[in-house]
Write an enzyme that holds these catalytic residues in place. Structure first.
Site, PDB file in Angstrom:
ATOM      1  N   ILE A 284     -34.777  -2.307   7.201  1.00 48.94           N
ATOM      2  CA  ILE A 284     -33.460  -2.890   6.966  1.00 48.94           C
ATOM      3  C   ILE A 284     -32.507  -1.760   6.617  1.00 48.94           C
ATOM      4  O   ILE A 284     -32.927  -0.692   6.181  1.00 48.94           O
ATOM      5  CB  ILE A 284     -33.477  -3.982   5.870  1.00 48.94           C
ATOM      6  CG1 ILE A 284     -34.102  -3.465   4.573  1.00 48.94           C
ATOM      7  CG2 ILE A 284     -34.199  -5.217   6.354  1.00 48.94           C
ATOM      8  CD1 ILE A 284     -34.161  -4.504   3.462  1.00 48.94           C
ATOM      9  N   ASP A 285     -31.229  -1.988   6.839  1.00 54.59           N
ATOM     10  CA  ASP A 285     -30.234  -0.927   6.673  1.00 54.59           C
ATOM     11  C   ASP A 285     -30.137  -0.459   5.222  1.00 54.59           C
ATOM     12  O   ASP A 285     -30.462  -1.196   4.288  1.00 54.59           O
ATOM     13  CB  ASP A 285     -28.857  -1.423   7.129  1.00 54.59           C
ATOM     14  CG  ASP A 285     -28.813  -1.745   8.609  1.00 54.59           C
ATOM     15  OD1 ASP A 285     -29.567  -1.119   9.367  1.00 54.59           O
ATOM     16  OD2 ASP A 285     -28.037  -2.640   8.992  1.00 54.59           O
ATOM     17  N   LYS A 286     -29.628   0.734   5.056  1.00 63.21           N
ATOM     18  CA  LYS A 286     -29.486   1.356   3.737  1.00 63.21           C
ATOM     19  C   LYS A 286     -28.796   0.435   2.737  1.00 63.21           C
ATOM     20  O   LYS A 286     -29.264   0.242   1.613  1.00 63.21           O
ATOM     21  CB  LYS A 286     -28.709   2.669   3.887  1.00 63.21           C
ATOM     22  CG  LYS A 286     -28.269   3.335   2.578  1.00 63.21           C
ATOM     23  CD  LYS A 286     -27.539   4.642   2.884  1.00 63.21           C
ATOM     24  CE  LYS A 286     -26.960   5.268   1.624  1.00 63.21           C
ATOM     25  NZ  LYS A 286     -25.709   4.612   1.195  1.00 63.21           N
TER      26      LYS A 286
ATOM     27  N   ARG B  98     -24.799  -8.035  11.515  1.00 60.73           N
ATOM     28  CA  ARG B  98     -23.490  -7.413  11.345  1.00 60.73           C
ATOM     29  C   ARG B  98     -22.686  -7.463  12.652  1.00 60.73           C
ATOM     30  O   ARG B  98     -21.484  -7.760  12.650  1.00 60.73           O
ATOM     31  CB  ARG B  98     -23.668  -5.976  10.861  1.00 60.73           C
ATOM     32  CG  ARG B  98     -24.386  -5.881   9.523  1.00 60.73           C
ATOM     33  CD  ARG B  98     -24.897  -4.487   9.230  1.00 60.73           C
ATOM     34  NE  ARG B  98     -23.806  -3.545   9.016  1.00 60.73           N
ATOM     35  CZ  ARG B  98     -23.990  -2.241   8.861  1.00 60.73           C
ATOM     36  NH1 ARG B  98     -25.212  -1.720   8.911  1.00 60.73           N
ATOM     37  NH2 ARG B  98     -22.953  -1.446   8.671  1.00 60.73           N
TER      38      ARG B  98
ATOM     39  N   THR C  27     -28.293  -2.779   2.950  1.00 61.73           N
ATOM     40  CA  THR C  27     -28.824  -4.135   2.918  1.00 61.73           C
ATOM     41  C   THR C  27     -29.995  -4.148   1.949  1.00 61.73           C
ATOM     42  O   THR C  27     -30.880  -3.305   2.028  1.00 61.73           O
ATOM     43  CB  THR C  27     -29.300  -4.577   4.316  1.00 61.73           C
ATOM     44  OG1 THR C  27     -28.201  -4.539   5.230  1.00 61.73           O
ATOM     45  CG2 THR C  27     -29.870  -5.987   4.282  1.00 61.73           C
TER      46      THR C  27
END
Length: 303
Positions: A137-139, A237, A141
């Site tokens: 998962i993104d930084k 997103r 998030t």
């Protein structure tokens, strides 16, 4: 180094050489390509050029992509919020702001560094930089992800992921009031042709499906739950930008005027899968971080 060649077609005529090579090298950033050009690793018809050189029809391009310098990954004593652990896997509630795996832009302080300190063994399927990482998962998030401790568990979890048997639910705060209760966004995602650092809904992209339901409505914002059918890069997103309800705080896909929530207001709240070794159906849920809850309170009071 690996040498590659390309002849300029009408598609790339009159475009800058650094942009052309960035398009042709999916894993390279524009700044990386510019450094190749500066170091003389790019030739146009046998001659070195500058990054702003405009390509002409029929130009013969040769370039060498330098070998990536190996990163040494040292375990780091970083606190982890471990939701579940046994001898086969871990489920971790990743903090907002933590990068999942090391790269040349993030050499320390990642989830992988923390995992290597916590665990004696992690699966090696994804290589030295991503040990145990089944999905990411993104930084900015926060939320749940599963980590495999050995290759057999990793292979079985990856198989579940590929067959859409791992259920992942996120919650987000988005701009705009969404009046319908439920909907599905079915729109293919690929590289943004105008910005290689972004993803976008594009005609020739990979299939991407997001189901969502509205939890709360405010005058100018909505609190939503999102169930992923696919797992494309930045899927939620990109999809919410596509339907003109971008995520609050999103620095890449959001509005210029937004709320300061230290990155996108997105939390991986629920994770459910079949245990790769026991066959047991297991499910985990985590509360969003305080800044997410505070933002919900803030939007409720704004109008």
């Amino acid at each position: 180094m690996s040498k590659q060649q390309f002849e300029i077609t009408e598609t790339y005529q009159n475009q800058r050489i650094d942009k052309v090579l960035t398009d042709l090298n999916e894993n390279a950033s524009r700044s990386q390509v510019q450094s190749w050009i500066k170091d003389g690793l790019v030739l146009v018809d046998g001659e070195t050029v500058k990054s702003n050189y405009k390509c002409q029809l029929g130009n013969h391009i040769e370039w060498e992509e330098p070998e990536v310098q190996e990163l040494e990954i040292e375990p780091e004593n970083i606190p982890l919020d471990i939701v579940y652990e046994d001898e086969h896997l871990l489920v971790v509630n990743k903090a907002k702001g933590m990068v999942v795996h090391p790269s040349h832009g993030h050499r320390t302080g990642t989830l992988v560094h923390a995992l290597l300190y916590h665990c004696d063994d992690l699966s090696g399927i994804n290589g030295v930089y991503r040990p145990g990482i089944v999905h990411r998962i993104d930084k900015d998030t926060s939320g749940l992800l599963v980590v495999a401790k050995h290759d057999q568990a990793h292979e079985r979890l990856s198989d579940q992921l590929a067959h859409k048997d791992i259920k992942r639910q996120y919650e987000a705060i988005v701009h705009g009031r969404i009046d319908h209760d439920k909907a599905t966004i079915d729109a293919p995602i690929g590289r943004d042709p105008n910005d290689r650092q972004k993803m976008a809904v594009v005609e020739n992209g990979k299939p991407a499906v997001t189901h969502f339901s509205v939890v709360e409505r405010f005058d100018q914002f909505s609190h939503v739950y999102c169930d992923l059918e696919t797992g494309r890069t930045h899927q939620i997103r990109v999809h919410f930008k596509y339907i003109e309800h971008p995520l609050v705080g999103d620095p890449k896909y959001g509005r210029r005027k937004t709320l300061d929530v230290q990155g996108q207001a997105l939390h991986a709240r629920k994770l459910a899968f079949t245990h790769p070794m026991t066959g047991e159906e297991i499910s985990f849920t985590s509360e969003p971080p305080d800044i997410f809850k505070e933002t919900l309170d803030q939007v409720a009071k704004l109008y």
